[in-house]
Each structure stands twice: as C-alpha cells, then as structure tokens.
Scaffold this motif. Structure first.
Motif, PDB file in Angstrom:
ATOM      1  N   UNK A   1       0.856  -1.180   0.000  1.00 35.47           N
ATOM      2  CA  UNK A   1       0.000   0.000   0.000  1.00 35.47           C
ATOM      3  C   UNK A   1       0.906   1.249   0.000  1.00 35.47           C
ATOM      4  N   UNK A   2       0.493   2.349  -0.674  1.00 34.87           N
ATOM      5  CA  UNK A   2       1.326   3.567  -0.626  1.00 34.87           C
ATOM      6  C   UNK A   2       1.662   3.955   0.819  1.00 34.87           C
ATOM      7  N   UNK A   3       2.918   4.305   1.056  1.00 34.61           N
ATOM      8  CA  UNK A   3       3.377   4.630   2.409  1.00 34.61           C
ATOM      9  C   UNK A   3       2.785   5.965   2.865  1.00 34.61           C
ATOM     10  N   UNK A   4       2.223   5.968   4.066  1.00 34.51           N
ATOM     11  CA  UNK A   4       1.695   7.209   4.643  1.00 34.51           C
ATOM     12  C   UNK A   4       2.741   7.753   5.616  1.00 34.51           C
ATOM     13  N   UNK A   5       3.530   8.706   5.144  1.00 38.40           N
ATOM     14  CA  UNK A   5       4.629   9.243   5.942  1.00 38.40           C
ATOM     15  C   UNK A   5       4.169  10.438   6.761  1.00 38.40           C
ATOM     16  N   UNK A   6       4.936  10.744   7.809  1.00 36.38           N
ATOM     17  CA  UNK A   6       4.616  11.922   8.633  1.00 36.38           C
ATOM     18  C   UNK A   6       5.288  13.160   8.012  1.00 36.38           C
ATOM     19  N   UNK A   7       4.871  14.343   8.459  1.00 39.09           N
ATOM     20  CA  UNK A   7       5.507  15.575   7.990  1.00 39.09           C
ATOM     21  C   UNK A   7       6.972  15.543   8.403  1.00 39.09           C
ATOM     22  N   UNK A   8       7.882  15.980   7.530  1.00 36.19           N
ATOM     23  CA  UNK A   8       9.317  15.862   7.840  1.00 36.19           C
ATOM     24  C   UNK A   8       9.724  16.651   9.074  1.00 36.19           C
ATOM     25  N   UNK A   9      10.546  16.010   9.896  1.00 38.47           N
ATOM     26  CA  UNK A   9      11.060  16.658  11.109  1.00 38.47           C
ATOM     27  C   UNK A   9      11.889  17.878  10.710  1.00 38.47           C
ATOM     28  N   UNK A  10      11.537  19.039  11.227  1.00 34.03           N
ATOM     29  CA  UNK A  10      12.236  20.269  10.850  1.00 34.03           C
ATOM     30  C   UNK A  10      11.584  20.982   9.678  1.00 34.03           C
ATOM     31  N   UNK A  11      10.554  20.358   9.093  1.00 33.54           N
ATOM     32  CA  UNK A  11       9.805  20.992   8.010  1.00 33.54           C
ATOM     33  C   UNK A  11      10.511  20.960   6.670  1.00 33.54           C
ATOM     34  N   UNK A  12       9.823  21.500   5.646  1.00 33.38           N
ATOM     35  CA  UNK A  12      10.380  21.615   4.302  1.00 33.38           C
ATOM     36  C   UNK A  12      10.968  23.002   4.106  1.00 33.38           C
ATOM     37  N   UNK A  13      11.902  23.128   3.177  1.00 28.51           N
ATOM     38  CA  UNK A  13      12.559  24.419   2.928  1.00 28.51           C
ATOM     39  C   UNK A  13      11.615  25.369   2.181  1.00 28.51           C
ATOM     40  N   UNK A  14      11.307  25.014   0.939  1.00 25.61           N
ATOM     41  CA  UNK A  14      10.402  25.827   0.123  1.00 25.61           C
ATOM     42  C   UNK A  14       9.866  24.918  -0.982  1.00 25.61           C
ATOM     43  N   UNK A  15       8.690  24.367  -0.745  1.00 28.44           N
ATOM     44  CA  UNK A  15       8.214  23.302  -1.632  1.00 28.44           C
ATOM     45  C   UNK A  15       7.816  23.781  -3.030  1.00 28.44           C
ATOM     46  N   UNK A  16       7.718  25.093  -3.239  1.00 31.43           N
ATOM     47  CA  UNK A  16       7.397  25.601  -4.580  1.00 31.43           C
ATOM     48  C   UNK A  16       8.641  25.675  -5.471  1.00 31.43           C
ATOM     49  N   UNK A  17       9.817  25.611  -4.870  1.00 30.91           N
ATOM     50  CA  UNK A  17      11.070  25.692  -5.641  1.00 30.91           C
ATOM     51  C   UNK A  17      11.680  24.310  -5.838  1.00 30.91           C
ATOM     52  N   UNK A  18      12.490  24.200  -6.893  1.00 34.70           N
ATOM     53  CA  UNK A  18      13.182  22.937  -7.159  1.00 34.70           C
ATOM     54  C   UNK A  18      14.292  22.738  -6.133  1.00 34.70           C
ATOM     55  N   UNK A  19      14.665  21.469  -5.945  1.00 38.16           N
ATOM     56  CA  UNK A  19      15.700  21.137  -4.956  1.00 38.16           C
ATOM     57  C   UNK A  19      17.030  21.823  -5.269  1.00 38.16           C
ATOM     58  N   UNK A  20      17.379  21.944  -6.560  1.00 41.17           N
ATOM     59  CA  UNK A  20      18.660  22.566  -6.933  1.00 41.17           C
ATOM     60  C   UNK A  20      18.644  24.080  -6.701  1.00 41.17           C
ATOM     61  N   UNK A  21      17.446  24.646  -6.513  1.00 41.38           N
ATOM     62  CA  UNK A  21      17.315  26.088  -6.234  1.00 41.38           C
ATOM     63  C   UNK A  21      17.154  26.360  -4.741  1.00 41.38           C
ATOM     64  N   UNK A  22      17.392  25.329  -3.936  1.00 42.41           N
ATOM     65  CA  UNK A  22      17.250  25.478  -2.491  1.00 42.41           C
ATOM     66  C   UNK A  22      15.861  25.144  -1.985  1.00 42.41           C
ATOM     67  N   UNK A  23      15.022  24.588  -2.863  1.00 39.08           N
ATOM     68  CA  UNK A  23      13.661  24.207  -2.464  1.00 39.08           C
ATOM     69  C   UNK A  23      13.564  22.727  -2.138  1.00 39.08           C
ATOM     70  N   UNK A  24      12.413  22.129  -2.464  1.00 39.07           N
ATOM     71  CA  UNK A  24      12.188  20.716  -2.119  1.00 39.07           C
ATOM     72  C   UNK A  24      11.743  19.841  -3.282  1.00 39.07           C
TER      73      UNK A  24
END
Length: 243
Positions: free
Chosen positions: A204-227
């Motif tokens: 079954x698809x894994x139901x994960x918890x919100x990441x510890x420490x939160x996300x950086x900026x989910x609207x930006x790409x990872x290479x731009x410092x986002x997620x």
C-alpha cells in the motif's frame, strides 16, 4: 428389567458425535501440518536473510573497491544509473492541472506525504517530469527501503489495507512468486527483481509523517534550495525525517 432401562442413544446424536470427532481430528492434523510448515519456513527464511545480507555487503565492498581504484588512477568512478526510485508527494491539489492530477492518481500519490517505489524507465521519468513541482524523488539505499517496509509497510489483501505483522500475510498473496517473508519482499523491491510489479502493487502507498524540521520551500526545485524534483541520493535524508 435392567435391559429395558438401558438408555437408547438417538442415531442423530451418534452421527453428531462422530462428526465432531472427525472435525477435531482434522483440526489437530491441520495444526500439526501448519507447525511443521512454519518450522521449515523459519529455517528457509533465516537462510535467505543470510544470503541477502551477504549480497548487500559484497555490493557495498565492490563499490568501495571500484571508487578506490578509480581514485588511484587519477579519475573518478561513475555509479550506474539507479534502478529504483522513491517518490513522495509534497503539495496538495490547489491550482492543479487535471493532467497532473491524473498522473498523481496513476502513481498512487493521492494524499500529501504519500510515498511509493517506482522502477526507473523512460515512461516513469516522463510522468515524473510532468508532476515534478508536486513531488520529490530520489534513489533510496538498502537501509531506507528496509526501514520503510518494516516500519510503515501495509499490504493490499482483498482490497483492504492490512499491516504486515506476519510473514503468512505476504506468503498468502505473493507466495506463488516465491516471496514468502519480509526479507524476500525487501530484496525484490531493492533489486527491482522479475516480480517487482506484483510486490510493489501488494504494498500500500506509504503514509509518511511531515518531515522533522519541516520543508525548505516546496514551490522551488531542490537545486534552487527548495524541495521539489529529483534529489538523487539525498532522498534518504528526507526519508529518515519522515519515517
């Protein structure tokens, strides 16, 4: 007089008693067979686990050897393209294009922080390219795969979400493919084996918890410092925070 006073047992009672004895004997035999089978399975599972552990260690040692050899010769070792991807959805449905929503449904990512394994191929990468702003993905290592399945693994049994508390649950659904225990399931997913599709659909698809420490900026790409997007091996750090 004593003969006349003798109690005559009805035939239906005798039949019922005989049937009960037959059922008890059959149940006892079934329990004995199950115990015998479980004992044999335990031995088989233990041997398989040892083989898999040895295989993972040898792969790791070979990788280190190749890297050292390349460094000694003044070059660097380029690892082969990963066969396995782990995808996590990080955004909701606000202002989402219908095509993107459909692709996320096909990937079984219906909720935020749902995660799935996928085989790396052209079709998969094209789909991920379309939904990249809504997901993050990368190449999980053996530790991450094992921890996800052992800690958050649920199986699909008769269209129901069942926790993987017993090897018999796995054997019931995947036994025909030679997958009878958790270690078999982990190995099949990790190595993207011949029955990867069946094993992955069982999970079954894994139901994960919100990441510890939160996300950086989910609207930006990872290479731009986002997620969002491909974070390659750094997906393992995110899995540690979400598992």
């Amino acid at each position: 007089m004593a003969e006349e006073a003798a109690i005559i047992v009805p035939e239906s009672t005798l039949k019922k008693r005989k049937r009960g004895e037959e059922w008890a004997a059959a149940k006892k035999q079934a329990i004995e067979e199950t115990l015998k089978k479980n004992a044999a399975n335990r031995k088989l599972i233990f041997n398989r686990a040892k083989i898999y552990a040895k295989e993972y260690q040898e792969q790791e040692k070979e990788l280190i050897r190749l890297k050292r050899e390349a460094k000694f010769k003044g070059g660097f070792y380029v690892e082969p393209e990963a066969k396995l991807l782990f995808i996590v959805r990080i955004r909701g449905i606000n202002r989402m294009h219908p095509t993107v929503r459909k692709i996320l449904q096909l990937l079984r990512l219906r909720q935020v922080f749902n995660g799935v394994f996928l085989k790396t191929n052209k079709a998969t990468l094209n789909m991920l390219h379309r939904v990249e702003p809504y997901v993050t993905y990368g190449y999980p290592n053996p530790k991450s795969v094992k921890e996800l399945i052992y800690k958050r693994g649920y199986g699909k049994v008769d269209k129901q979400r069942i926790p993987l508390t017993d090897n018999s649950i796995i054997e019931k659904v995947l036994g025909k493919y030679g997958i009878i225990c958790m270690e078999d399931l982990v190995h099949e997913i990790l190595t993207v084996g011949p029955h990867f599709k069946e094993a992955n659909n069982f999970l079954w698809p894994f139901k994960l918890k919100a990441p510890l420490g939160g996300l950086e900026k989910k609207r930006n790409h990872y290479v731009e410092g986002g997620d969002a997007g491909n974070r390659e091996v750094y997906i393992n750090e995110l899995i540690r925070r979400m598992n």
